[in-house]
Design a protein around this motif. Structure first.
Motif, PDB file in Angstrom:
ATOM      1  N   LEU A 198      14.636 -49.654  -7.496  1.00  0.00           N
ATOM      2  CA  LEU A 198      14.104 -48.316  -7.317  1.00  0.00           C
ATOM      3  C   LEU A 198      15.233 -47.309  -7.439  1.00  0.00           C
ATOM      4  O   LEU A 198      16.219 -47.367  -6.720  1.00  0.00           O
ATOM      5  CB  LEU A 198      13.451 -48.202  -5.936  1.00  0.00           C
ATOM      6  CG  LEU A 198      12.553 -46.980  -5.778  1.00  0.00           C
ATOM      7  CD1 LEU A 198      11.395 -47.061  -6.751  1.00  0.00           C
ATOM      8  CD2 LEU A 198      12.078 -46.868  -4.360  1.00  0.00           C
ATOM      9  N   ALA A 199      15.069 -46.381  -8.358  1.00  0.00           N
ATOM     10  CA  ALA A 199      16.168 -45.463  -8.615  1.00  0.00           C
ATOM     11  C   ALA A 199      15.743 -44.043  -8.286  1.00  0.00           C
ATOM     12  O   ALA A 199      14.875 -43.825  -7.462  1.00  0.00           O
ATOM     13  CB  ALA A 199      16.594 -45.575 -10.066  1.00  0.00           C
ATOM     14  N   ALA A 200      16.382 -43.084  -8.922  1.00  0.00           N
ATOM     15  CA  ALA A 200      16.102 -41.686  -8.625  1.00  0.00           C
ATOM     16  C   ALA A 200      14.706 -41.308  -9.090  1.00  0.00           C
ATOM     17  O   ALA A 200      14.124 -41.937  -9.955  1.00  0.00           O
ATOM     18  CB  ALA A 200      17.131 -40.796  -9.303  1.00  0.00           C
ATOM     19  N   GLY A 201      14.201 -40.272  -8.541  1.00  0.00           N
ATOM     20  CA  GLY A 201      12.895 -39.786  -8.971  1.00  0.00           C
ATOM     21  C   GLY A 201      12.290 -38.931  -7.893  1.00  0.00           C
ATOM     22  O   GLY A 201      12.624 -39.067  -6.721  1.00  0.00           O
ATOM     23  N   GLY A 202      11.424 -38.055  -8.264  1.00  0.00           N
ATOM     24  CA  GLY A 202      10.892 -37.105  -7.307  1.00  0.00           C
ATOM     25  C   GLY A 202       9.459 -37.421  -6.938  1.00  0.00           C
ATOM     26  O   GLY A 202       8.867 -38.363  -7.441  1.00  0.00           O
ATOM     27  N   VAL A 203       8.938 -36.603  -6.065  1.00  0.00           N
ATOM     28  CA  VAL A 203       7.539 -36.728  -5.670  1.00  0.00           C
ATOM     29  C   VAL A 203       6.649 -36.331  -6.840  1.00  0.00           C
ATOM     30  O   VAL A 203       6.953 -35.406  -7.570  1.00  0.00           O
ATOM     31  CB  VAL A 203       7.273 -35.802  -4.465  1.00  0.00           C
ATOM     32  CG1 VAL A 203       5.793 -35.745  -4.166  1.00  0.00           C
ATOM     33  CG2 VAL A 203       8.045 -36.276  -3.269  1.00  0.00           C
ATOM     34  N   ARG A 204       5.626 -37.032  -7.045  1.00  0.00           N
ATOM     35  CA  ARG A 204       4.717 -36.675  -8.136  1.00  0.00           C
ATOM     36  C   ARG A 204       3.852 -35.500  -7.752  1.00  0.00           C
ATOM     37  O   ARG A 204       3.179 -35.529  -6.764  1.00  0.00           O
ATOM     38  CB  ARG A 204       3.789 -37.866  -8.454  1.00  0.00           C
ATOM     39  CG  ARG A 204       4.497 -39.063  -9.001  1.00  0.00           C
ATOM     40  CD  ARG A 204       4.456 -39.109 -10.536  1.00  0.00           C
ATOM     41  NE  ARG A 204       5.647 -39.813 -11.039  1.00  0.00           N
ATOM     42  CZ  ARG A 204       5.761 -41.133 -10.956  1.00  0.00           C
ATOM     43  NH1 ARG A 204       4.821 -41.841 -10.450  1.00  0.00           N
ATOM     44  NH2 ARG A 204       6.845 -41.695 -11.429  1.00  0.00           N
TER      45      ARG A 204
ATOM     46  N   GLY B 145      11.000 -34.448   2.592  1.00  0.00           N
ATOM     47  CA  GLY B 145       9.800 -34.764   1.835  1.00  0.00           C
ATOM     48  C   GLY B 145       9.708 -34.038   0.506  1.00  0.00           C
ATOM     49  O   GLY B 145       8.656 -34.019  -0.127  1.00  0.00           O
ATOM     50  N   HIS B 146      10.830 -33.456   0.075  1.00  0.00           N
ATOM     51  CA  HIS B 146      10.821 -32.740  -1.212  1.00  0.00           C
ATOM     52  C   HIS B 146      11.056 -33.673  -2.386  1.00  0.00           C
ATOM     53  O   HIS B 146      10.772 -33.324  -3.524  1.00  0.00           O
ATOM     54  CB  HIS B 146      11.882 -31.642  -1.220  1.00  0.00           C
ATOM     55  CG  HIS B 146      11.656 -30.607  -0.170  1.00  0.00           C
ATOM     56  ND1 HIS B 146      12.644 -29.761   0.282  1.00  0.00           N
ATOM     57  CD2 HIS B 146      10.548 -30.278   0.548  1.00  0.00           C
ATOM     58  CE1 HIS B 146      12.170 -28.956   1.212  1.00  0.00           C
ATOM     59  NE2 HIS B 146      10.898 -29.250   1.396  1.00  0.00           N
ATOM     60  N   LEU B 147      11.659 -34.814  -2.110  1.00  0.00           N
ATOM     61  CA  LEU B 147      11.868 -35.814  -3.156  1.00  0.00           C
ATOM     62  C   LEU B 147      11.225 -37.124  -2.695  1.00  0.00           C
ATOM     63  O   LEU B 147      11.082 -37.366  -1.495  1.00  0.00           O
ATOM     64  CB  LEU B 147      13.363 -36.032  -3.429  1.00  0.00           C
ATOM     65  CG  LEU B 147      14.123 -34.866  -4.060  1.00  0.00           C
ATOM     66  CD1 LEU B 147      15.600 -35.216  -4.222  1.00  0.00           C
ATOM     67  CD2 LEU B 147      13.523 -34.498  -5.411  1.00  0.00           C
ATOM     68  N   ARG B 148      10.895 -37.946  -3.663  1.00  0.00           N
ATOM     69  CA  ARG B 148      10.186 -39.184  -3.352  1.00  0.00           C
ATOM     70  C   ARG B 148      10.993 -40.064  -2.403  1.00  0.00           C
ATOM     71  O   ARG B 148      12.208 -40.244  -2.601  1.00  0.00           O
ATOM     72  CB  ARG B 148       9.929 -39.950  -4.654  1.00  0.00           C
ATOM     73  CG  ARG B 148       8.959 -41.099  -4.509  1.00  0.00           C
ATOM     74  CD  ARG B 148       8.782 -41.796  -5.836  1.00  0.00           C
ATOM     75  NE  ARG B 148      10.065 -42.278  -6.360  1.00  0.00           N
ATOM     76  CZ  ARG B 148      10.189 -42.865  -7.538  1.00  0.00           C
ATOM     77  NH1 ARG B 148       9.151 -42.994  -8.323  1.00  0.00           N
ATOM     78  NH2 ARG B 148      11.362 -43.292  -7.949  1.00  0.00           N
ATOM     79  N   PRO B 149      10.351 -40.626  -1.398  1.00  0.00           N
ATOM     80  CA  PRO B 149      11.073 -41.542  -0.503  1.00  0.00           C
ATOM     81  C   PRO B 149      11.634 -42.711  -1.310  1.00  0.00           C
ATOM     82  O   PRO B 149      10.992 -43.180  -2.241  1.00  0.00           O
ATOM     83  CB  PRO B 149       9.990 -42.025   0.462  1.00  0.00           C
ATOM     84  CG  PRO B 149       8.878 -41.049   0.332  1.00  0.00           C
ATOM     85  CD  PRO B 149       8.942 -40.467  -1.030  1.00  0.00           C
ATOM     86  N   GLY B 150      12.789 -43.170  -0.928  1.00  0.00           N
ATOM     87  CA  GLY B 150      13.401 -44.267  -1.660  1.00  0.00           C
ATOM     88  C   GLY B 150      14.298 -43.811  -2.789  1.00  0.00           C
ATOM     89  O   GLY B 150      14.946 -44.625  -3.436  1.00  0.00           O
ATOM     90  N   THR B 151      14.322 -42.502  -3.017  1.00  0.00           N
ATOM     91  CA  THR B 151      15.214 -41.978  -4.046  1.00  0.00           C
ATOM     92  C   THR B 151      16.660 -42.341  -3.720  1.00  0.00           C
ATOM     93  O   THR B 151      17.115 -42.142  -2.596  1.00  0.00           O
ATOM     94  CB  THR B 151      15.084 -40.448  -4.132  1.00  0.00           C
ATOM     95  OG1 THR B 151      13.760 -40.103  -4.534  1.00  0.00           O
ATOM     96  CG2 THR B 151      16.075 -39.875  -5.129  1.00  0.00           C
TER      97      THR B 151
END
Lengths: 204, 204
Positions: A198-204, B145-151
């Motif tokens: 699991l790498a970088a990435g934002g909330v959808r 909570g601005h970026l996906r958890p696990g980022t």
DNA sequence: ATGATATTAGCACGACCGGTCGGAAGCTAA
DNA sequence: TTAGCTTCCGACCGGTCGTGCTAATATCAT
């Protein structure tokens, strides 16, 4: 192939290696002449000016790049595999071509970004051409359904170059052992495939 | 503030400007001395060696960077806005700080990637510190909570630097008018928010 | 083999590089 | 006022830079 052309090729081979280590500003005549067993002016006769030597070196490096990075794509499956192949070869092409140091084009970018001239002009054209190649590969991958429809090839190429640049920084300068994994994970994310971890990435 | 410190500051201000245009190799004593109305040796007395001058210039640039890019984050809302603010200021910080040319740190990366020394060492540390700042901002954005958890903050920072690098290339070198839009779109994609226009992206 | 012509080497020039040195100013404190 | 210290200047060093000119050498058609 006359002797002159052979000598010229010898010089340019050494010149590209030198440029990988010290950039195009590091292409000084005396050390280069010493490397190929000539005198400064014997070498000078082949080019006529330092700028011409730099341009010729750039050209020679571009041919190497074309042969090592772009050309092998022809035997790869069209679409995303071909794009990924080019990117992978792009990452380590200097080492793969037997060159020491780092990609000379990136050195040229910072050396000539503020001073105009023939070298800068040529380098801009080289980048533009390669960028177009990338964009066509992206468009092809979209047509093959490997990338999301509506993907902007220009934007994708921009971000792909970003990854290559960051790799240059992380691997070449910071000497970060995790550089390759980071870059590959970023590519996977860019191409929309799940990376191994699991790498970088934002909330959808 | 004694007179010595004042002239030293004057020198370093001019030195940073020079480094933005010609890199740290372009920090030659004579032209720099001319710029500040001194002689070479008068200037030399303040530093003792060229390398020390380069390090001092780097340090001064880093203070400027800290003040212009990082420090203003304190008054911004924590989380993604703060991260985005740092990134936006990072993009044009030389111009914003009244400096000509491009980011001097990027020039240093290609100038010192193959030759060790005090300058390179300092530059690596600066990058590492800033990278840590970015990672903390990312982690904070995740907590908000601005970026996906696990980022992965490290991965995110890697890709953020990639974008900054590509911006340097597209804007500074290629002089592409679309550079800023491309970079902002890429940031939006990285942060997981929909860009204004449909941009790059892969199949889900 | 010989002469014409590329191609290469030798050599010197002027400019600039980083760095060193002795000494002349100016400031500070006694 | 005077002594000492910081700051700065001008001259200079050995090297290296890019660039020409000239002579020698290698290559090749005849």
């Amino acid at each position: 192939m006359g002797k002159g052309a052979r000598t010229r090729a010898t010089i340019l081979t050494a010149a590209v290696e030198t440029a990988c280590l010290g950039g195009f500003d590091g292409l000084n005549l005396k050390p280069l002449a010493d490397r190929v067993g000539m005198t400064k002016s014997g070498l000078y006769a082949h080019f006529g000016s330092k700028e011409a030597l730099q341009v010729a070196t750039l050209e020679h490096a571009a041919e190497l790049f074309q042969a090592r990075v772009v050309a092998p794509a022809k035997t790869e499956p069209a679409g995303l595999p071909r794009l990924e192949g080019v990117f992978e070869r792009w990452l380590d092409w200097p080492a793969n071509a037997g060159l020491p140091g780092n990609c000379p084009f990136f050195a040229g970018v910072v050396e000539f970004d503020d001073c105009d001239g023939a070298v800068r002009e040529r380098l801009v054209r080289l980048f533009r051409d390669f960028r177009q190649v990338v964009e066509q590969l992206v468009a092809s991958a979209v047509r093959h359904g490997h990338l999301r429809p509506g993907t902007d090839p220009g934007q994708f190429a921009h971000e792909l170059l970003a990854l290559r640049y960051a790799h240059h920084w992380a691997q070449g300068f910071m000497r970060d052992p995790a550089a390759l994994a980071r870059t590959q994970a970023a590519f996977a994310r860019l191409a929309g495939r799940a990376p191994r971890e699991l790498a970088a990435g934002g909330v959808r």
